[in-house]
Scaffold this motif. Structure first.
Motif, mmCIF file in Angstrom:
data_model
loop_
_atom_site.group_PDB
_atom_site.id
_atom_site.type_symbol
_atom_site.label_atom_id
_atom_site.label_comp_id
_atom_site.label_asym_id
_atom_site.label_seq_id
_atom_site.Cartn_x
_atom_site.Cartn_y
_atom_site.Cartn_z
ATOM 1 N N LEU A 30 2.170 11.892 -0.049
ATOM 2 C CA LEU A 30 1.902 11.065 0.972
ATOM 3 C C LEU A 30 1.117 9.814 0.552
ATOM 4 C CD1 LEU A 30 0.001 13.644 3.429
ATOM 5 C CD2 LEU A 30 2.267 12.836 3.703
ATOM 6 N N LYS A 31 1.635 8.841 1.199
ATOM 7 C CA LYS A 31 1.068 7.401 0.818
ATOM 8 C C LYS A 31 0.824 6.711 2.278
ATOM 9 C CE LYS A 31 3.709 6.659 -3.323
ATOM 10 N NZ LYS A 31 4.755 5.605 -3.937
ATOM 11 N N TRP A 32 -0.582 5.916 2.360
ATOM 12 C CA TRP A 32 -0.769 5.472 3.766
ATOM 13 C C TRP A 32 -1.849 4.439 3.249
ATOM 14 C CZ3 TRP A 32 -2.993 9.941 1.830
ATOM 15 C CH2 TRP A 32 -4.329 9.959 1.853
ATOM 16 N N VAL A 33 -2.493 3.797 4.441
ATOM 17 C CA VAL A 33 -3.495 2.623 4.283
ATOM 18 C C VAL A 33 -4.457 3.097 5.125
ATOM 19 C CG1 VAL A 33 -4.144 0.299 4.571
ATOM 20 C CG2 VAL A 33 -1.621 0.924 3.815
ATOM 21 N N GLU A 34 -5.618 3.110 4.529
ATOM 22 C CA GLU A 34 -6.841 3.559 5.327
ATOM 23 C C GLU A 34 -8.169 2.624 4.867
ATOM 24 O OE1 GLU A 34 -10.029 7.360 5.094
ATOM 25 O OE2 GLU A 34 -7.831 7.734 5.085
ATOM 26 N N ASN A 35 -8.619 2.073 5.927
ATOM 27 C CA ASN A 35 -9.889 0.950 5.950
ATOM 28 C C ASN A 35 -9.494 -0.131 4.855
ATOM 29 O OD1 ASN A 35 -11.506 2.560 7.494
ATOM 30 N ND2 ASN A 35 -11.817 3.855 5.775
ATOM 31 N N GLY A 36 -8.117 -0.508 4.908
ATOM 32 C CA GLY A 36 -7.554 -1.572 4.379
ATOM 33 C C GLY A 36 -7.250 -1.175 2.657
ATOM 34 N N GLN A 37 -7.361 -0.051 2.326
ATOM 35 C CA GLN A 37 -7.002 0.345 0.869
ATOM 36 C C GLN A 37 -5.931 1.343 0.877
ATOM 37 O OE1 GLN A 37 -10.445 2.081 -1.008
ATOM 38 N NE2 GLN A 37 -11.502 0.235 -1.027
ATOM 39 N N SER A 38 -5.012 1.095 -0.004
ATOM 40 C CA SER A 38 -4.017 2.108 -0.265
ATOM 41 C C SER A 38 -4.356 3.338 -0.645
ATOM 42 C CB SER A 38 -2.927 1.483 -1.328
ATOM 43 O OG SER A 38 -2.436 0.282 -0.599
ATOM 44 N N ARG A 39 -3.849 4.518 -0.161
ATOM 45 C CA ARG A 39 -4.255 5.843 -0.551
ATOM 46 C C ARG A 39 -3.113 6.751 -0.785
ATOM 47 N NH1 ARG A 39 -9.422 7.174 1.219
ATOM 48 N NH2 ARG A 39 -10.678 5.134 1.238
ATOM 49 N N ILE A 79 2.010 5.415 7.365
ATOM 50 C CA ILE A 79 2.044 6.582 6.614
ATOM 51 C C ILE A 79 3.417 7.046 6.245
ATOM 52 C CG2 ILE A 79 1.417 9.222 6.880
ATOM 53 C CD1 ILE A 79 -0.333 8.323 9.241
ATOM 54 N N ARG A 80 3.493 7.395 5.200
ATOM 55 C CA ARG A 80 4.893 7.548 4.543
ATOM 56 C C ARG A 80 5.025 8.932 3.814
ATOM 57 N NH1 ARG A 80 4.397 2.988 0.680
ATOM 58 N NH2 ARG A 80 2.141 3.033 1.487
ATOM 59 N N SER A 99 15.008 8.859 0.691
ATOM 60 C CA SER A 99 13.848 9.329 -0.348
ATOM 61 C C SER A 99 12.260 9.101 0.202
ATOM 62 C CB SER A 99 13.716 8.388 -1.609
ATOM 63 O OG SER A 99 13.520 6.909 -1.379
ATOM 64 N N GLU A 100 12.316 8.520 1.274
ATOM 65 C CA GLU A 100 10.972 8.506 1.908
ATOM 66 C C GLU A 100 11.117 8.354 3.266
ATOM 67 O OE1 GLU A 100 7.194 6.153 0.334
ATOM 68 O OE2 GLU A 100 8.497 4.811 1.402
ATOM 69 N N PHE A 101 10.279 9.297 4.157
ATOM 70 C CA PHE A 101 10.221 9.301 5.541
ATOM 71 C C PHE A 101 9.115 8.482 6.104
ATOM 72 C CE2 PHE A 101 9.165 11.438 9.553
ATOM 73 C CZ PHE A 101 10.230 11.237 10.287
ATOM 74 N N GLN A 102 9.227 7.513 7.226
ATOM 75 C CA GLN A 102 8.139 6.971 7.892
ATOM 76 C C GLN A 102 7.494 7.531 9.089
ATOM 77 O OE1 GLN A 102 7.359 3.884 6.537
ATOM 78 N NE2 GLN A 102 8.683 3.518 4.936
ATOM 79 N N ILE A 103 6.361 7.732 8.930
ATOM 80 C CA ILE A 103 5.826 8.529 9.738
ATOM 81 C C ILE A 103 5.020 7.622 10.920
ATOM 82 C CG2 ILE A 103 3.840 10.069 10.613
ATOM 83 C CD1 ILE A 103 4.239 11.644 8.101
ATOM 84 N N GLY A 104 4.517 6.424 10.323
ATOM 85 C CA GLY A 104 3.964 5.236 11.294
ATOM 86 C C GLY A 104 2.335 5.294 11.107
ATOM 87 N N ASN A 105 1.839 4.972 12.099
ATOM 88 C CA ASN A 105 0.435 4.696 12.151
ATOM 89 C C ASN A 105 -0.193 5.805 13.168
ATOM 90 O OD1 ASN A 105 0.976 2.354 10.966
ATOM 91 N ND2 ASN A 105 0.816 1.297 12.774
ATOM 92 N N LEU A 106 -1.378 6.602 12.673
ATOM 93 C CA LEU A 106 -1.944 7.495 13.432
ATOM 94 C C LEU A 106 -3.518 7.154 13.478
ATOM 95 C CD1 LEU A 106 -0.506 10.905 12.265
ATOM 96 C CD2 LEU A 106 -0.238 10.024 14.460
#
Length: 489
Positions: free
Chosen positions: A321-330, A272-273, A287-294
């Motif tokens: 927000l940008k993240w990966v969910e169920n193997g897909q980029s969101r 999660i970014r 320019s971008e903050f890393q939140i990590g995995n949740l």
């Protein structure tokens, strides 16, 4: 046959030289017609000879089979110097394709010969151009009416009319647009077309609304069209699964870290970014903050380096927000309310009159309060206290009121120094005010005040008298009592 054709050609050239009548003011109405439409061709026949008539004036028409109109019309005789106006109706057949159709009209007549004896045949030929347009009839739909914040859909176009060329499609919604482009271009749409597009609806509200399309295009003859279409869509906010809560404070205009609680109420999310796309709220140094995995239902508190250049109060920061969910980029956006505190602060300064301070004496202490912050403060009060002093004023708290940036104001207190030993004693002032965000602030400022010992009464006169006596004794001794030196013989 050849001789006859040659004679006709000769007569045609001759009529151009010795023209007794003319055909002018040719108009076609409408100049651009649709299949099944009616119209007229109007022109004026004029006899330029003021002494002789033009006899047997007739009209012949040659045209396309798509155009229905009379092929021949007898006009009659034209008197000397006279004119006549003809309006010839026509109809465009229902199956006529788009195109430009010429209509050849020949006008014949017999006039007096140029030699003055006998007659001659004359003809005039005019060509009228009729534009026939089958306008495009475009219908639009989406293959999927449910749109994610950022996703791909297909616009389906059905054309029940003529070919559409140079088709430009744009989105008129203020909160929805194409991803990374302002419009979509299609070279030609004949009967059907499928147009893949990428939609960016991160700024839109979740739920049902209309996707507003503006479409411009041309027909086969270059005529321009502009139409608006509305397509019902349902927007599903992907970033709605993340909840942001501010748990730390931030001060307007100052760089610092803000504690944010992030909770994932959706499926497991990785990488999660966060970036900020608000103009007044910015990330500091990155320019971008890393939140990590949740994981689903998990929450975390992160320190986000933020700076808010806004007035104190509550503002809305737009997080990308940008993240990966169920193997897909969101991707998605989230509007997060932030409470921004004021940088309000005050300075407090003391002054006593008269000075210095002695025990068992009365004084006026002036307290000056200065606004050191960037915004005005309101309802400012000051309260004075100190263990070495008795307050002679009516009450310890006095009202100052509002102070603008860099402004100051003073209040005075009547006090009596108690019967105390000389030394240093604390004097405190409590300042209360309401800052620009509406919050009440209290600040206590303490200072050490020196109390000196009371000087002895009359001490100055005794000392002066003693000094005078010493001087007098010295003078008497010097001039009268001291031994004289022996004189030299």
């Amino acid at each position: 046959m050849k001789k006859y054709l040659g004679l006709l050609a000769f007569l045609f050239l001759l009529s151009g030289v010795f023209a007794a009548f003319s055909v002018t003011s040719v108009t076609v109405a409408p100049s651009q017609a649709s299949p099944g439409q009616f119209g007229t061709i109007t022109f004026v026949i004029a006899n330029a000879d003021t002494t002789s008539s033009v006899q047997g004036v007739t009209m012949e028409v040659r045209k396309s089979d798509y155009i229905t109109m009379t092929n021949q019309l007898v006009v009659g005789d034209l008197g000397p110097g006279s004119t006549t106006t003809l309006s010839v109706p026509f109809k465009v057949e229902a199956n006529t394709p788009t195109g430009i159709y010429p209509i050849d009209i020949s006008v014949y007549g017999v006039s007096k010969a140029a030699s003055g004896t006998g007659t001659q045949s004359e003809s005039k030929k005019i060509i009228a151009a009729l534009k026939v347009i089958v306008p495009p009839a475009l219908q639009f739909s989406l293959d999927n009416s449910q749109i994610s914040e950022v996703g791909d859909v297909t616009i389906q176009v059905k054309n029940d009319g003529g070919t559409a060329k140079n088709v430009y499609i744009s989105i008129a919604n203020s909160d929805i647009g194409f991803l990374n482009q302002d419009l979509v271009y299609v070279d030609k749409v004949e009967k059907n077309a499928t147009i893949p597009i990428s939609i960016d609806a991160r700024n839109a509200n979740e739920g049902s609304q209309k996707l507003q399309l503006t479409v411009t295009y041309e027909d086969e003859l270059g005529n321009s069209y502009s139409v608006a279409r509305e397509l019902p869509v349902s927007i599903k906010k992907q970033s709605g699964d993340f909840v942001f809560t501010q748990v730390g404070s931030m001060v307007t205009g100052k760089e610092g870290t803000v504690k944010m609680k992030v909770k994932n109420e959706g499926d497991d999310a990785q990488n999660i970014r966060l970036s900020v796309i608000s103009g007044d709220v910015q990330l500091v140094g990155i320019s971008e903050f890393q939140i990590g995995n949740l994981k689903k239902g998990e929450s975390i508190i992160v320190d986000v380096p933020l700076q808010a250049n806004v007035e104190p109060g509550t503002t809305s920061a737009k997080f990308d927000l940008k993240w990966v969910e169920n193997g897909q980029s969101r991707e998605g956006t989230k509007n997060v309310p932030l409470k921004v505190s004021s940088d309000a602060d005050v300075g407090v300064y003391f002054e006593a009159k008269p000075s210095p301070l002695y025990p068992n004496s009365d004084y006026t202490i002036s307290v000056t309060v200065s606004n050191l912050g960037s915004y005005p403060i309101e309802a400012t009060t000051a309260s004075l206290s100190g263990e070495a002093f008795d307050l002679l004023s009516i009450q310890p708290e006095q009202y100052i009121g509002g102070l603008n940036k860099d402004d100051f104001s003073s209040v005075q207190y009547k006090v009596r120094v108690k019967d105390i030993s000389p030394g240093s004693y604390p004097l405190s002032v409590i300042v209360k005010y309401r800052d620009a965000s509406g919050e009440w602030v209290q600040k206590t400022v303490s200072a050490s005040v020196n109390v000196l010992s009371q000087p002895s009464q009359g001490g100055t006169g005794i000392e002066m008298l003693a000094a005078i006596i010493i001087v007098v004794v010295a003078l008497v001794y010097w001039f009268f009592l001291r031994p004289k030196p022996a004189s030299k013989k």
